[in-house]
Enzyme design. Structure first.
Site, PDB file in Angstrom:
ATOM      1  N   LYS A   1       6.067 -11.888   8.584  1.00 21.56           N
ATOM      2  CA  LYS A   1       4.803 -11.662   9.278  1.00 21.56           C
ATOM      3  C   LYS A   1       3.696 -12.235   8.385  1.00 21.56           C
ATOM      4  CE  LYS A   1       0.911  -9.734  10.621  1.00 21.56           C
ATOM      5  NZ  LYS A   1      -0.362  -9.961   9.918  1.00 21.56           N
TER       6      LYS A   1
ATOM      7  N   GLU B   1       3.077  -6.209  -4.114  1.00 15.01           N
ATOM      8  CA  GLU B   1       2.220  -6.936  -5.054  1.00 15.01           C
ATOM      9  C   GLU B   1       0.807  -6.805  -4.507  1.00 15.01           C
ATOM     10  OE1 GLU B   1      -0.271  -9.026  -6.263  1.00 15.01           O
ATOM     11  OE2 GLU B   1       0.706 -10.944  -5.868  1.00 15.01           O
TER      12      GLU B   1
ATOM     13  N   CYS C   1      -4.663 -13.932  -6.795  1.00 17.14           N
ATOM     14  CA  CYS C   1      -4.413 -12.598  -7.358  1.00 17.14           C
ATOM     15  C   CYS C   1      -4.398 -12.624  -8.876  1.00 17.14           C
ATOM     16  CB  CYS C   1      -3.104 -12.024  -6.816  1.00 17.14           C
ATOM     17  SG  CYS C   1      -1.654 -13.056  -7.123  1.00 17.14           S
TER      18      CYS C   1
ATOM     19  N   GLU D   1     -11.692  -5.418  -7.304  1.00 13.97           N
ATOM     20  CA  GLU D   1     -11.238  -6.794  -7.143  1.00 13.97           C
ATOM     21  C   GLU D   1     -12.271  -7.580  -6.344  1.00 13.97           C
ATOM     22  OE1 GLU D   1      -7.039  -9.044  -6.324  1.00 13.97           O
ATOM     23  OE2 GLU D   1      -7.515  -7.325  -5.055  1.00 13.97           O
TER      24      GLU D   1
END
Length: 430
Positions: free
Chosen positions: A76, A149, A183, A281
């Site tokens: 997906k 993750e 990331c 983040e």
């Protein structure tokens, strides 16, 4: 593309060796008449939910590992990058992967949620912490194993003996590659106070030389951000920092003349850990820089985060860098490099704390795609075991004698040496 090709090379070279049955030696005399080995079996169907920022390399490397281990895959992709996943599907079908063995389901978050509740046997997810936590909670209802993750706030530590020219170039690339939507981006930069002014000057100079524009143009260094929501997050972090005393030394605004979601590569100085830009983040082209005075302070600042995906240490002294690397709470710590660890197929990728659980890539990523089974076979099937029923005084004496013979002296001596070497206790206490 290089990352995917190298991942395929790694699996071709190593998958058979890493997945084959593995004998398990028995050190206990009571079990020497047994043979044991580990069998690695595919889960069945692996569900993969992949992000938009690296829409080919992330799902492709995870898919290849799952397929090589004997699983089927349902992928997906992000609703922003569905066409890339469909192209991966076409490539795998050209490579003779059966239609039912690899499938792509296109949709938004509701489609991903449906995949979690479907009859998959394991889920590999890459994305935000908030979504990862929701997935973990849903998976826990039926004990669905997951690999998560969940991004990072990766620190870069520039020690007092670092090469400023090299480290500043690394910081600029590490913060702005893929418009900061990586990331493993450098999201927090800590520089020893003795190098702080010159490091900032070098970063500002190199940042101002970057060419921002169409990402399909070969002359472009930094392209646009993916969507307005992420753009607003970057703006909010910079504005919050400035309102609390930080200084924008380069960039800091939209490039309206380019249209769309173009944001100037931005260097922010004099930041603190009270600012969102150092806590949350950002996932955009922003490099916040903060000064430190000692190695101890640098490690403390690096670890002062809910995230723990990756980090880097910059020094001319390799041994010093390695010592500090061991103290940083992260899944990967690079000494004198940034970001590129993702491209090392042999190296595991994943984090600690809120950066997730489990690993992808390399041996340990491949191990995530199989169940581990231990097979034990008795080589004397016609002999009753002495520990079966029929207990009594005689049995107790026999067992005491066996335990003393097998363990007492040898184990005590080995334990004494091990604990002394580890500094746990003084030798005379044993």
């Amino acid at each position: 593309m290089l990352v995917v090709l190298d991942a395929a090379r790694f699996l071709i070279d190593n998958a058979y060796r890493l997945l084959r049955d593995e004998p398990v030696p028995h050190g206990n005399l009571a079990t020497r008449l047994k043979s044991g080995w580990l069998v690695r079996e595919p889960y069945g169907v692996i569900g993969i939910v992949s992000p938009w920022n690296y829409p080919f390399s992330i799902p492709a490397t995870e898919t290849l590992a799952a397929l090589v281990a004997g699983n089927a895959v349902v992928l997906k992709p992000s609703e922003f990058t569905s066409l890339v996943a469909l192209e991966l599907q076409s490539l795998l079908r050209e490579a003779s992967v059966p239609r039912d063995v690899f499938q792509v389901v296109v949709g938004d978050g509701a489609t991903g949620a449906a995949l979690v509740y479907s009859q998959i046997d394991k889920l590999v997810f890459t994305g935000s912490v908030a979504t990862g936590k929701r997935i973990a909670a849903s998976a826990a209802e039926r004990l669905l194993p997951v690999v998560l993750e969940l991004g990072g706030k990766d620190p870069m530590l520039v020690l007092d003996d670092a090469d400023v020219d090299v480290a500043s170039s690394a910081a600029v690339w590490g913060a702005f590659v893929n418009a900061g939507q990586t990331c493993l981006s450098v999201e927090r930069c800590y520089v020893h106070r003795s190098l702080y002014p010159q490091f900032l000057r070098a970063c500002v100079e190199k940042t101002k030389r970057l060419r921002v524009g169409n990402g399909l143009d070969r002359e472009t260094d930094v392209g646009p951000m993916i969507h307005e929501r992420q753009f607003r997050m970057v703006e909010a972090h910079v504005e919050h920092a400035v309102a609390r005393g930080a200084q924008v030394l380069a960039g800091g605004s939209r490039l309206l003349e380019l249209g769309g979601n173009f944001y100037q590569p931005t260097v922010v100085a004099d930041v603190t850990h009270e600012m969102r830009i150092m806590r949350e983040e950002t996932f955009g082209p922003v490099l916040p820089v903060m000064a430190f005075d000692t190695d101890e302070e640098a490690v403390r600042l690096a670890n002062d985060s809910e995230y723990g995906l990756a980090a880097s240490v910059w020094t001319r002294n390799r041994q010093r860098g390695e010592r500090l690397a061991r103290r940083i709470q992260a899944g990967t710590v690079m000494v004198n490099d940034v970001v590129s660890c993702f491209g090392i197929s042999e190296a595991p990728h994943g984090g600690v704390k809120s950066s997730g659980v489990g690993r992808t890539h390399g041996r340990f990523g491949l191990e995530e795609m199989v169940r581990l089974k231990y097979v034990d076979v008795d080589r004397m099937p016609g002999m009753k075991k002495v520990w079966w029923y029929g207990y009594g005084t005689s049995f107790a004496r026999q067992m005491e004698g066996f335990l003393d013979f097998q363990f007492a002296r040898g184990v005590a001596q080995r334990l004494r040496g091990s604990l002394h070497a580890a500094g746990v206790v003084r030798r005379e206490k044993l």
